[in-house]
Design an enzyme around this catalytic site. Structure first.
Site, PDB file in Angstrom:
ATOM      1  N   LYS A  10      -4.925   2.826  46.070  1.00 49.98           N
ATOM      2  CA  LYS A  10      -5.088   1.549  45.062  1.00 49.98           C
ATOM      3  C   LYS A  10      -3.833   1.715  44.292  1.00 49.98           C
ATOM      4  CE  LYS A  10      -9.854   2.108  45.181  1.00 49.98           C
ATOM      5  NZ  LYS A  10     -11.233   2.342  44.067  1.00 49.98           N
ATOM      6  N   TYR A  50     -14.513  -6.878  47.605  1.00 47.10           N
ATOM      7  CA  TYR A  50     -15.555  -6.158  46.907  1.00 47.10           C
ATOM      8  C   TYR A  50     -16.943  -7.063  46.725  1.00 47.10           C
ATOM      9  CZ  TYR A  50     -12.595  -2.399  45.267  1.00 47.10           C
ATOM     10  OH  TYR A  50     -11.898  -1.200  45.264  1.00 47.10           O
ATOM     11  N   THR A  92     -16.796   9.213  44.961  1.00 45.98           N
ATOM     12  CA  THR A  92     -16.259   8.052  44.260  1.00 45.98           C
ATOM     13  C   THR A  92     -15.623   8.475  42.722  1.00 45.98           C
ATOM     14  OG1 THR A  92     -17.710   6.660  45.401  1.00 45.98           O
ATOM     15  CG2 THR A  92     -16.498   5.905  43.363  1.00 45.98           C
ATOM     16  N   ASN A 113      -9.468   5.612  41.026  1.00 43.26           N
ATOM     17  CA  ASN A 113      -9.684   6.835  41.840  1.00 43.26           C
ATOM     18  C   ASN A 113      -9.133   6.882  42.962  1.00 43.26           C
ATOM     19  OD1 ASN A 113     -10.910   4.540  43.341  1.00 43.26           O
ATOM     20  ND2 ASN A 113     -13.011   5.500  43.579  1.00 43.26           N
ATOM     21  N   HIS A 116      -9.371   4.015  48.487  1.00 37.89           N
ATOM     22  CA  HIS A 116     -10.573   3.378  48.978  1.00 37.89           C
ATOM     23  C   HIS A 116     -10.442   3.718  50.748  1.00 37.89           C
ATOM     24  CE1 HIS A 116     -13.704   0.547  50.056  1.00 37.89           C
ATOM     25  NE2 HIS A 116     -12.780   0.267  51.033  1.00 37.89           N
ATOM     26  N   GLU A 127     -13.543  -5.064  56.912  1.00 36.52           N
ATOM     27  CA  GLU A 127     -12.699  -4.886  56.071  1.00 36.52           C
ATOM     28  C   GLU A 127     -11.300  -4.754  56.816  1.00 36.52           C
ATOM     29  OE1 GLU A 127     -13.402  -1.080  54.125  1.00 36.52           O
ATOM     30  OE2 GLU A 127     -15.055  -2.071  52.538  1.00 36.52           O
TER      31      GLU A 127
HETATM   32  P1  CMP Z   1     -14.212   1.916  45.977  1.00 37.62           P
HETATM   33  O1  CMP Z   1     -14.707   3.026  47.059  1.00 37.62           O
HETATM   34  O2  CMP Z   1     -12.920   1.301  46.103  1.00 37.62           O
HETATM   35  O3  CMP Z   1     -15.424   0.641  45.742  1.00 37.62           O
HETATM   36  C1  CMP Z   1     -16.128   0.231  44.603  1.00 37.62           C
HETATM   37  C2  CMP Z   1     -15.186   0.799  43.357  1.00 37.62           C
HETATM   38  O4  CMP Z   1     -15.837   0.465  42.299  1.00 37.62           O
HETATM   39  C3  CMP Z   1     -15.231   2.190  43.686  1.00 37.62           C
HETATM   40  O5  CMP Z   1     -14.272   2.797  44.605  1.00 37.62           O
HETATM   41  C4  CMP Z   1     -14.826   2.608  41.919  1.00 37.62           C
HETATM   42  O6  CMP Z   1     -13.401   2.744  41.939  1.00 37.62           O
HETATM   43  C5  CMP Z   1     -15.248   1.318  41.290  1.00 37.62           C
HETATM   44  N1  CMP Z   1     -16.473   1.714  40.222  1.00 37.62           N
HETATM   45  C6  CMP Z   1     -17.496   2.289  40.710  1.00 37.62           C
HETATM   46  N2  CMP Z   1     -18.274   2.326  39.401  1.00 37.62           N
HETATM   47  C7  CMP Z   1     -17.327   1.999  38.497  1.00 37.62           C
HETATM   48  C8  CMP Z   1     -17.780   1.887  36.936  1.00 37.62           C
HETATM   49  N3  CMP Z   1     -18.835   2.466  36.484  1.00 37.62           N
HETATM   50  N4  CMP Z   1     -16.431   1.388  36.375  1.00 37.62           N
HETATM   51  C9  CMP Z   1     -15.486   0.945  36.780  1.00 37.62           C
HETATM   52  N5  CMP Z   1     -15.367   1.028  38.327  1.00 37.62           N
HETATM   53  C10 CMP Z   1     -16.170   1.436  39.013  1.00 37.62           C
END
Ligand code: CMP
Length: 144
Positions: A10, A50, A92, A113, A116, A127
């Site tokens: 990311k 998403y 996550t 984070n 992905h 995807e």
């Molecule tokens: P990802 O695996 O990319 O898939 C969905 C993403 O939503 C997840 O990683 C997080 O980075 C993001 N995410 C999940 N919960 C929250 C939250 N409470 N606030 C902001 N981002 C979130």
């Protein structure tokens, strides 16, 4: 079974210079890189990627973040690649991710984070088609 999975570093990971470290972990594990590119993500691609989170309160932030700066997108291939990548990424929320995992070692907050990875064979197919309409490469290892 031999699988392909979609993985991306990311914007936070790209900006922090973690692409090499993350790709290196997957390569050392034995996963095969069959497609890779640096992408400035459009709003359309972000919303499609998403789509399952469209109703979540953080959807706007998610799209904003992923389109803010380039991501490094790739397809990795190998035995049980989808589950293996998820195990290597950790939970996550980096605050809950175990040390030794990518998020556990390199991440701090859930929004940023670092990485992905597809969460199921269905997501991986969707995807991969979304991010790599040109497809992956097919090649064999011919050197030791
Ligand atoms: P990802 O695996 O990319 O898939 C969905 C993403 O939503 C997840 O990683 C997080 O980075 C993001 N995410 C999940 N919960 C929250 C939250 N409470 N606030 C902001 N981002 C979130």
């Amino acid at each position: 079974a031999r699988e392909q999975t979609f993985v991306m570093v990311k914007p936070d990971g790209v900006q922090r210079g973690l692409v090499g470290e993350i790709v290196a972990r997957f390569e050392r594990k034995g996963l095969k890189l069959v497609a890779a590119k640096l992408v400035q993500v459009s709003k359309e691609l972000a919303e499609a990627h998403y789509a399952e989170h469209r109703e979540r309160p953080f959807f706007g932030e998610l799209v904003q973040f992923i389109t803010s700066s380039p991501v490094f997108a790739m397809i990795l291939e190998g035995e049980n690649a989808i589950a293996v990548v998820r195990a290597m990424m950790g939970k996550t929320n980096p605050a809950e991710a175990a040390p030794g995992t990518i998020r556990g070692d390199l991440g701090l907050t859930i929004g940023m984070n670092v990485v992905h990875g597809s969460d199921s064979p269905e997501s991986a197919k969707r995807e991969i088609e979304l991010w790599f309409p040109e497809g992956a490469l097919t090649y064999e290892r011919t050197v030791d």
